[in-house]
Design an enzyme around this catalytic site. Structure first.
Site, PDB file in Angstrom:
ATOM      1  N   LYS A 244      86.939  28.993 -27.624  1.00  0.00           N
ATOM      2  CA  LYS A 244      86.804  29.025 -29.082  1.00  0.00           C
ATOM      3  C   LYS A 244      88.180  29.102 -29.741  1.00  0.00           C
ATOM      4  O   LYS A 244      89.120  29.611 -29.131  1.00  0.00           O
ATOM      5  CB  LYS A 244      86.025  30.287 -29.498  1.00  0.00           C
ATOM      6  CG  LYS A 244      84.550  30.255 -29.179  1.00  0.00           C
ATOM      7  CD  LYS A 244      83.886  31.542 -29.665  1.00  0.00           C
ATOM      8  CE  LYS A 244      82.399  31.529 -29.362  1.00  0.00           C
ATOM      9  NZ  LYS A 244      81.659  30.480 -30.076  1.00  0.00           N
ATOM     10  N   ARG A 318      72.031  30.454 -24.337  1.00  0.00           N
ATOM     11  CA  ARG A 318      70.771  29.830 -23.927  1.00  0.00           C
ATOM     12  C   ARG A 318      70.606  29.877 -22.412  1.00  0.00           C
ATOM     13  O   ARG A 318      69.487  29.892 -21.904  1.00  0.00           O
ATOM     14  CB  ARG A 318      70.706  28.391 -24.458  1.00  0.00           C
ATOM     15  CG  ARG A 318      71.841  27.526 -23.989  1.00  0.00           C
ATOM     16  CD  ARG A 318      71.990  26.256 -24.802  1.00  0.00           C
ATOM     17  NE  ARG A 318      72.667  26.470 -26.079  1.00  0.00           N
ATOM     18  CZ  ARG A 318      72.881  25.520 -26.974  1.00  0.00           C
ATOM     19  NH1 ARG A 318      72.464  24.294 -26.750  1.00  0.00           N
ATOM     20  NH2 ARG A 318      73.509  25.794 -28.093  1.00  0.00           N
TER      21      ARG A 318
HETATM   22  N1  BES Z   1      77.877  33.039 -29.827  1.00  0.00           N
HETATM   23  C1  BES Z   1      77.967  31.698 -30.263  1.00  0.00           C
HETATM   24  C2  BES Z   1      77.252  31.441 -31.572  1.00  0.00           C
HETATM   25  C3  BES Z   1      77.749  32.175 -32.804  1.00  0.00           C
HETATM   26  C4  BES Z   1      78.525  31.502 -33.729  1.00  0.00           C
HETATM   27  C5  BES Z   1      77.412  33.480 -33.043  1.00  0.00           C
HETATM   28  C6  BES Z   1      78.948  32.162 -34.882  1.00  0.00           C
HETATM   29  C7  BES Z   1      77.857  34.141 -34.164  1.00  0.00           C
HETATM   30  C8  BES Z   1      78.617  33.477 -35.085  1.00  0.00           C
HETATM   31  C9  BES Z   1      77.361  30.753 -29.218  1.00  0.00           C
HETATM   32  O1  BES Z   1      77.460  31.159 -27.904  1.00  0.00           O
HETATM   33  C10 BES Z   1      78.103  29.468 -29.328  1.00  0.00           C
HETATM   34  O2  BES Z   1      79.272  29.472 -29.118  1.00  0.00           O
HETATM   35  N2  BES Z   1      77.403  28.388 -29.675  1.00  0.00           N
HETATM   36  C11 BES Z   1      78.003  27.103 -29.801  1.00  0.00           C
HETATM   37  C12 BES Z   1      77.074  26.082 -29.222  1.00  0.00           C
HETATM   38  C13 BES Z   1      77.658  24.700 -29.119  1.00  0.00           C
HETATM   39  C14 BES Z   1      78.748  24.689 -28.069  1.00  0.00           C
HETATM   40  C15 BES Z   1      76.577  23.730 -28.760  1.00  0.00           C
HETATM   41  C16 BES Z   1      78.223  26.835 -31.291  1.00  0.00           C
HETATM   42  O3  BES Z   1      77.371  27.195 -32.101  1.00  0.00           O
HETATM   43  O4  BES Z   1      79.265  26.288 -31.624  1.00  0.00           O
HETATM   44 ZN    ZN Z   2      79.279  30.609 -26.964  1.00  0.00          ZN
END
Ligand code: BES
Ligand code: ZN
Ligand code: ZN
Length: 462
Positions: A244, A318
């Site tokens: 991230k 997931r």
């Molecule tokens: N934990 C994150 C989602 C999240 C984003 C929680 C903002 C709280 C605030 C999750 O694990 C994630 O990173 N999801 C990705 C999925 C994508 C790679 C398909 C996302 O939402 O960018």
């Molecule tokens: Zn994530």
């Protein structure tokens, strides 16, 4: 009613426009001729009578407590002219929500005072025979409020303190304290169950994963549903190799808010001796990058036997939920709800006030929505039409862990659905709602404890 000087002052403030009576607007008036020990009266705006709701009562009480804490009023009375069982429960919940401290590591004392006692004064005759119901409302409000705050304190905890092991230990501590049976699965047991998705997420971290099982098994309850609550317990989400950006990555200490909601709700069911069986499952891991971490393109085998191509290591929640849902079914759950800070896409769709609600069949999802309304946790339904699953196809495995750019919250839900064997299933995406970035009159900054009361209301009303 115009007899006292204070009432005239309120009228003057209304007439001059100083006090417009908008929601949460406040006007504090000092008492000139004392009424007992009352030193100040605060009028709190609540808008129009016809837009009054149980949730507004909850928020008004929370706002009143926050105002009192800022002014260091330790002893307050709250006057209201409504007194249904649900209103009273909501008022007590609101009091807990406002009277919360996120657990600070500052070495100097800062911040607000505490409200030490609240007297709830109903300015209307309450029939004697209604008193029992109101007392039950107070009791329920206390338990609901207390465990919402437990969940908030877990979410606020930084990831160097709250690792998967500590999360599991805290779940055990709170669970046993509330009377639940709690089981913690260590790495070997997780391996014995073939939970390849949990192990895959955890493999980049030096912190081993845990799977916590909390059981509420009230004596004498045989038939009926067995609720299965599955909460995402990522104690920190770096994104893994699909790392991230640095901005706001600190917030990913809260990527276990789904787990916290399950812990809170399970404890409530036990404390209130809810007449329904329930199982809480918390797959917990830290999503790190490093020499042992998953690489994009790696293929994992889930406990259910289905294989997954991990195209993006940041779509880790997931994966945990897939194995968690499988295990809930193994243990006999008949009705499922999973709760997760799952997608940024859900935040884009619904913002910070409303959780995404998914699932099937419709009557079960409607029931979850009703529970969330009762709880004051807002949610909104999004579809899970089969066609969306197209996006998850993989060249090499049964499916991939990400869809395309479009409908990201929905394709995430459909990934989870792959692990549900024809049971009623609901999914709450709380990525936007589990953390309050800004303070509101009725809400402190930080963890919100969302979904704790939704799950508890659901269980108490099935
Ligand atoms: N934990 C994150 C989602 C999240 C984003 C929680 C903002 C709280 C605030 C999750 O694990 C994630 O990173 N999801 C990705 C999925 C994508 C790679 C398909 C996302 O939402 O960018
Ligand atoms: Zn994530
Ligand atoms: Zn995550």
């Amino acid at each position: 009613r115009g007899r006292r000087e204070e009432a005239r002052e309120l009228s003057r403030a209304r007439a001059s426009g100083e006090f417009k009576c908008k929601n949460f607007e406040s006007l504090v008036i000092s008492i000139k001729k004392p009424i007992g020990k009352v030193k100040r009266i605060a009028f709190l705006g609540a808008g129009k009578r016809k837009s009054m709701s149980v949730d507004l009562w909850r928020r008004l009480m929370s706002a009143a407590v926050i105002i009192s804490r800022k002014a260091c009023y330790a002893k307050v009375a709250f006057l209201c002219d409504e007194a249904g069982e649900r209103v009273v429960q909501a008022l007590v919940e609101g009091a807990y929500l406002g009277n919360f401290n996120s657990g600070s590591y500052k070495t100097k004392k800062t911040g607000f005072g505490w409200v030490k006692s609240i007297e709830l004064v109903v300015t209307r005759q309450v029939p004697r025979k209604k008193m029992k119901a109101l007392e039950a409302g107070v009791k329920r409000g206390c338990v609901f409020g207390e465990y919402t705050n437990v969940a908030r304190s877990l979410v606020n905890e930084p990831s160097n303190i709250l690792t998967p092991r500590t999360l599991a230990n805290r779940a055990e501590k709170y669970g046993i304290g509330a009377g639940l049976a709690v089981d913690i699965l260590g790495e070997d047991e997780i391996r014995d169950l073939n939970m390849g998705l949990v192990l895959g997420v955890a493999q980049g971290s030096s912190e081993p994963p845990r799977v916590v099982v909390m059981k509420h098994n009230p004596p004498g309850i045989r038939g009926g549903p067995v609720l299965g609550f599955v909460g995402k317990g990522v104690t920190f989400d770096t994104g893994g190799i699909s790392i991230k950006p640095a901005n706001n990555m600190d917030k990913m200490k809260g990527d276990m808010a789904g787990a916290a909601a399950v812990i809170g709700a399970m404890c409530i069911l036990s404390e209130l001796k809810a007449p329904v069986r329930a199982i809480g499952i918390i797959p917990a891991a830290e999503n790190m990058l490093g020499a042992n971490a998953l690489n994009p393109g790696d293929v994992l085998r889930s406990a259910s036997g289905k294989t997954v191509e991990v195209l993006n290591t940041d779509a880790e929640g997931r994966l945990l939920l897939g194995d968690g849902i499988w295990y809930a079914q193994e243990l006999g759950a008949t009705h499922l709800v999973d709760i997760a800070t799952l997608t940024g896409a859900c935040v884009v769709a619904l913002g910070n006030t409303t959780s995404g609600l998914f699932g099937t069949p419709g009557w079960w999802v409607d029931q979850i929505e009703l529970a969330s309304t009762r709880a004051g946790d807002r949610s909104w339904q999004l579809p899970v039409f089969e066609d969306y699953s197209e996006a998850l196809k993989s060249e090499i495995a049964d499916f991939a862990n990400i869809g395309g750019r479009e409908a990201g919250a929905i394709t995430a839900a459909l990934f989870i659905k792959e692990f549900v064997d024809e049971l009623p299933w609901g999914h709450l995406d709380i990525a936007g709602t589990s953390w309050a970035e800004e303070q509101q009159p009725y809400q402190l900054k930080g963890a919100t404890g969302t979904a704790v009361r939704t799950l508890a209301e659901l269980a108490l009303n099935v």
